[in-house]
Design a protein around this motif. Structure first.
Motif, PDB file in Angstrom:
ATOM      1  N   THR A  62       0.821  -1.204   0.000  1.00 55.30           N
ATOM      2  CA  THR A  62       0.000   0.000   0.000  1.00 55.30           C
ATOM      3  C   THR A  62       0.858   1.259   0.000  1.00 55.30           C
ATOM      4  OG1 THR A  62      -1.858   1.056   1.138  1.00 55.30           O
ATOM      5  CG2 THR A  62      -0.142   0.094   2.523  1.00 55.30           C
ATOM      6  N   ILE A  63       0.200   2.402  -0.007  1.00 54.79           N
ATOM      7  CA  ILE A  63       0.865   3.702   0.061  1.00 54.79           C
ATOM      8  C   ILE A  63       0.778   4.206   1.492  1.00 54.79           C
ATOM      9  CG2 ILE A  63       0.992   6.030  -0.883  1.00 54.79           C
ATOM     10  CD1 ILE A  63       1.372   3.882  -2.999  1.00 54.79           C
ATOM     11  N   ALA A  64       1.904   4.514   2.091  1.00 52.72           N
ATOM     12  CA  ALA A  64       1.931   4.959   3.484  1.00 52.72           C
ATOM     13  C   ALA A  64       1.424   6.392   3.614  1.00 52.72           C
ATOM     14  CB  ALA A  64       3.357   4.872   4.030  1.00 52.72           C
ATOM     15  N   ASP A  65       0.788   6.678   4.774  1.00 57.65           N
ATOM     16  CA  ASP A  65       0.393   8.061   5.050  1.00 57.65           C
ATOM     17  C   ASP A  65       1.403   8.747   5.973  1.00 57.65           C
ATOM     18  OD1 ASP A  65      -0.137   7.134   7.648  1.00 57.65           O
ATOM     19  OD2 ASP A  65      -2.296   7.060   7.337  1.00 57.65           O
ATOM     20  N   GLY A  66       2.406   7.994   6.435  1.00 55.26           N
ATOM     21  CA  GLY A  66       3.457   8.567   7.275  1.00 55.26           C
ATOM     22  C   GLY A  66       3.234   8.389   8.757  1.00 55.26           C
ATOM     23  N   ALA A  67       2.075   7.871   9.149  1.00 54.68           N
ATOM     24  CA  ALA A  67       1.782   7.679  10.573  1.00 54.68           C
ATOM     25  C   ALA A  67       2.069   6.255  11.028  1.00 54.68           C
ATOM     26  CB  ALA A  67       0.321   8.027  10.862  1.00 54.68           C
ATOM     27  N   GLU A  68       2.331   5.346  10.082  1.00 53.68           N
ATOM     28  CA  GLU A  68       2.573   3.952  10.413  1.00 53.68           C
ATOM     29  C   GLU A  68       3.907   3.799  11.161  1.00 53.68           C
ATOM     30  OE1 GLU A  68       0.464   4.298   6.420  1.00 53.68           O
ATOM     31  OE2 GLU A  68       2.236   5.190   7.360  1.00 53.68           O
ATOM     32  N   LEU A  69       4.018   2.719  11.913  1.00 55.99           N
ATOM     33  CA  LEU A  69       5.252   2.430  12.637  1.00 55.99           C
ATOM     34  C   LEU A  69       6.019   1.296  11.961  1.00 55.99           C
ATOM     35  CD1 LEU A  69       4.190   2.623  16.397  1.00 55.99           C
ATOM     36  CD2 LEU A  69       5.447   4.326  15.058  1.00 55.99           C
ATOM     37  N   PHE A  70       7.335   1.456  11.939  1.00 58.43           N
ATOM     38  CA  PHE A  70       8.233   0.451  11.373  1.00 58.43           C
ATOM     39  C   PHE A  70       9.278   0.130  12.421  1.00 58.43           C
ATOM     40  CE2 PHE A  70      12.260  -0.407   9.044  1.00 58.43           C
ATOM     41  CZ  PHE A  70      11.884  -1.559   8.369  1.00 58.43           C
ATOM     42  N   ASP A  71       9.389  -1.153  12.783  1.00 58.83           N
ATOM     43  CA  ASP A  71      10.354  -1.541  13.801  1.00 58.83           C
ATOM     44  C   ASP A  71      11.712  -1.814  13.174  1.00 58.83           C
ATOM     45  OD1 ASP A  71       9.083  -3.948  12.673  1.00 58.83           O
ATOM     46  OD2 ASP A  71      10.428  -5.013  14.034  1.00 58.83           O
ATOM     47  N   THR A  72      12.757  -1.266  13.774  1.00 58.88           N
ATOM     48  CA  THR A  72      14.099  -1.401  13.229  1.00 58.88           C
ATOM     49  C   THR A  72      15.100  -1.403  14.375  1.00 58.88           C
ATOM     50  OG1 THR A  72      15.650  -0.454  11.612  1.00 58.88           O
ATOM     51  CG2 THR A  72      14.339   1.108  12.900  1.00 58.88           C
ATOM     52  N   MET A  73      16.366  -1.341  14.041  1.00 60.83           N
ATOM     53  CA  MET A  73      17.424  -1.258  15.049  1.00 60.83           C
ATOM     54  C   MET A  73      18.250   0.003  14.803  1.00 60.83           C
ATOM     55  SD  MET A  73      17.121  -4.042  16.942  1.00 60.83           S
ATOM     56  CE  MET A  73      18.718  -4.223  17.760  1.00 60.83           C
ATOM     57  N   LYS A  74      18.553   0.726  15.876  1.00 62.74           N
ATOM     58  CA  LYS A  74      19.422   1.903  15.779  1.00 62.74           C
ATOM     59  C   LYS A  74      20.432   1.842  16.908  1.00 62.74           C
ATOM     60  CE  LYS A  74      16.354   5.122  13.367  1.00 62.74           C
ATOM     61  NZ  LYS A  74      15.689   6.452  13.385  1.00 62.74           N
ATOM     62  N   ASP A  75      21.706   1.936  16.530  1.00 65.90           N
ATOM     63  CA  ASP A  75      22.786   1.865  17.523  1.00 65.90           C
ATOM     64  C   ASP A  75      22.698   0.607  18.374  1.00 65.90           C
ATOM     65  OD1 ASP A  75      23.729   4.396  16.670  1.00 65.90           O
ATOM     66  OD2 ASP A  75      22.277   5.391  17.975  1.00 65.90           O
ATOM     67  N   GLY A  76      22.252  -0.479  17.744  1.00 65.20           N
ATOM     68  CA  GLY A  76      22.190  -1.752  18.447  1.00 65.20           C
ATOM     69  C   GLY A  76      20.991  -1.960  19.334  1.00 65.20           C
ATOM     70  N   VAL A  90       4.864   0.665   0.882  1.00 62.46           N
ATOM     71  CA  VAL A  90       5.300  -0.213   1.972  1.00 62.46           C
ATOM     72  C   VAL A  90       4.467  -1.493   1.981  1.00 62.46           C
ATOM     73  CG1 VAL A  90       6.041   1.703   3.459  1.00 62.46           C
ATOM     74  CG2 VAL A  90       3.694   0.829   3.646  1.00 62.46           C
ATOM     75  N   TRP A  91       5.074  -2.542   2.521  1.00 61.73           N
ATOM     76  CA  TRP A  91       4.321  -3.726   2.920  1.00 61.73           C
ATOM     77  C   TRP A  91       3.974  -3.563   4.394  1.00 61.73           C
ATOM     78  CZ3 TRP A  91       2.255  -7.565   0.158  1.00 61.73           C
ATOM     79  CH2 TRP A  91       2.743  -7.822  -1.130  1.00 61.73           C
ATOM     80  N   GLN A  92       2.767  -3.932   4.769  1.00 60.95           N
ATOM     81  CA  GLN A  92       2.383  -3.835   6.163  1.00 60.95           C
ATOM     82  C   GLN A  92       1.365  -4.914   6.515  1.00 60.95           C
ATOM     83  OE1 GLN A  92       0.676   0.236   6.173  1.00 60.95           O
ATOM     84  NE2 GLN A  92      -1.281  -0.726   6.655  1.00 60.95           N
ATOM     85  N   ARG A 111       9.942   1.176   1.710  1.00 63.93           N
ATOM     86  CA  ARG A 111      10.293   1.464   0.313  1.00 63.93           C
ATOM     87  C   ARG A 111      10.173   0.226  -0.556  1.00 63.93           C
ATOM     88  NH1 ARG A 111      14.991   5.660   2.198  1.00 63.93           N
ATOM     89  NH2 ARG A 111      13.503   7.114   3.081  1.00 63.93           N
ATOM     90  N   TRP A 112       8.985  -0.327  -0.475  1.00 68.06           N
ATOM     91  CA  TRP A 112       8.556  -1.494  -1.255  1.00 68.06           C
ATOM     92  C   TRP A 112       9.333  -2.746  -0.850  1.00 68.06           C
ATOM     93  CZ3 TRP A 112       5.891  -0.391  -6.404  1.00 68.06           C
ATOM     94  CH2 TRP A 112       5.220  -1.540  -6.857  1.00 68.06           C
ATOM     95  N   ASN A 113      10.620  -2.801  -1.165  1.00 69.98           N
ATOM     96  CA  ASN A 113      11.403  -3.996  -0.824  1.00 69.98           C
ATOM     97  C   ASN A 113      12.825  -3.645  -0.402  1.00 69.98           C
ATOM     98  OD1 ASN A 113      12.787  -3.553  -3.401  1.00 69.98           O
ATOM     99  ND2 ASN A 113      10.976  -4.474  -4.346  1.00 69.98           N
TER     100      ASN A 113
END
Length: 239
Positions: free
Chosen positions: A138-152, A165-167, A176-178
């Motif tokens: 789908t097309i993100a509206d910018g309010a969605e959350l994406f879990d990632t790692m930062k500084d470990g 995005v896939w969600q 960014r699609w893939n």
């Protein structure tokens, strides 16, 4: 269908939102649902990678350049900069051309990375058990959350408005699609419910897409002979 599936096997039915057709006319993909079993031949993944490296070295994928260029153009359409955040297949092939190989991750990830490299196609592998509901492109509206790692450390960020995005029901699983996969649905070799998505644009021949899916399914079945595998074509209006 490959393997002996039973009625309890989860079949993924991803949804492709109609807005995607405006960005990428002719987008089509193969969706593989896998009920995994014990890995008895782990070398299948590394052997597939070696074949993929040879494929890149000999340029025996004639549609590769056109297919990756088409993905770069689609990324530009939704505001991404493919030089900085290329599609996953281009990123992998660039690393192979630069370094000659990839670091092994696990047998399953090595296998689907090999398919991505050899066929110049973005391939994602997900732990289906971590999903809430079915995947949706789908097309993100910018309010969605994406879990990632930062500084470990675990962290959350949000996609840009207008980003593809896939969600699932909990949040974004791939940005960014893939381009970048989230931590929550990342695939480990001991996962029992796996989902793979092979994403193509018209610059890649349809028969090549089917061949890539068959090679992935064969590799998984060779690696874990007891696995059940369901393969389905998806696209706009096909879900």
């Amino acid at each position: 269908m490959m393997g002996a599936a039973d009625s309890s096997m989860l079949i993924v039915t991803p949804r492709i939102e109609p807005a995607i057709a405006k960005l990428a006319p002719g987008f089509r993909a193969l969706s593989l649902s896998v009920e995994a079993s014990d890995i008895v031949r782990p070398k299948v993944g590394t052997e597939a990678l070696l074949r993929a490296y040879q494929s890149v070295a000999t340029a025996d994928c004639p549609w590769a350049e056109a297919h990756l260029a088409a993905w770069a153009e689609v990324f530009r359409k939704f505001g991404a900069k493919p030089q900085r955040t290329p599609c996953s297949a281009e990123a992998l092939r660039k690393r192979v051309l630069r370094d000659g190989s990839l670091q092994s991750i696990n047998p399953v990830v090595d296998l689907y990375n090999a398919i991505s490299i050899q066929y110049a196609i973005p391939v994602g592998g997900e732990n289906l058990a971590a999903y809430t509901g079915n995947p949706r492109l789908t097309i993100a509206d910018g309010a969605e959350l994406f879990d990632t790692m930062k500084d470990g450390h675990p962290a959350h960020e949000s996609p840009d408005p207008g980003e593809v995005v896939w969600q699932d029901g909990l949040g974004v699983t791939c940005r960014r699609w893939n381009w970048r996969q989230g931590v929550r649905t990342r695939l480990s070799a001991d996962a029992r419910q796996m989902w793979f998505i092979l994403e193509s644009l018209p610059a890649m021949p349809l028969e090549a897409l089917h061949e890539a899916g068959e090679r992935l399914a064969e590799g998984l079945h060779n690696m874990m002979p007891g696995a059940a595998i369901d393969i389905r074509m998806i696209g706009i209006g096909m879900d």
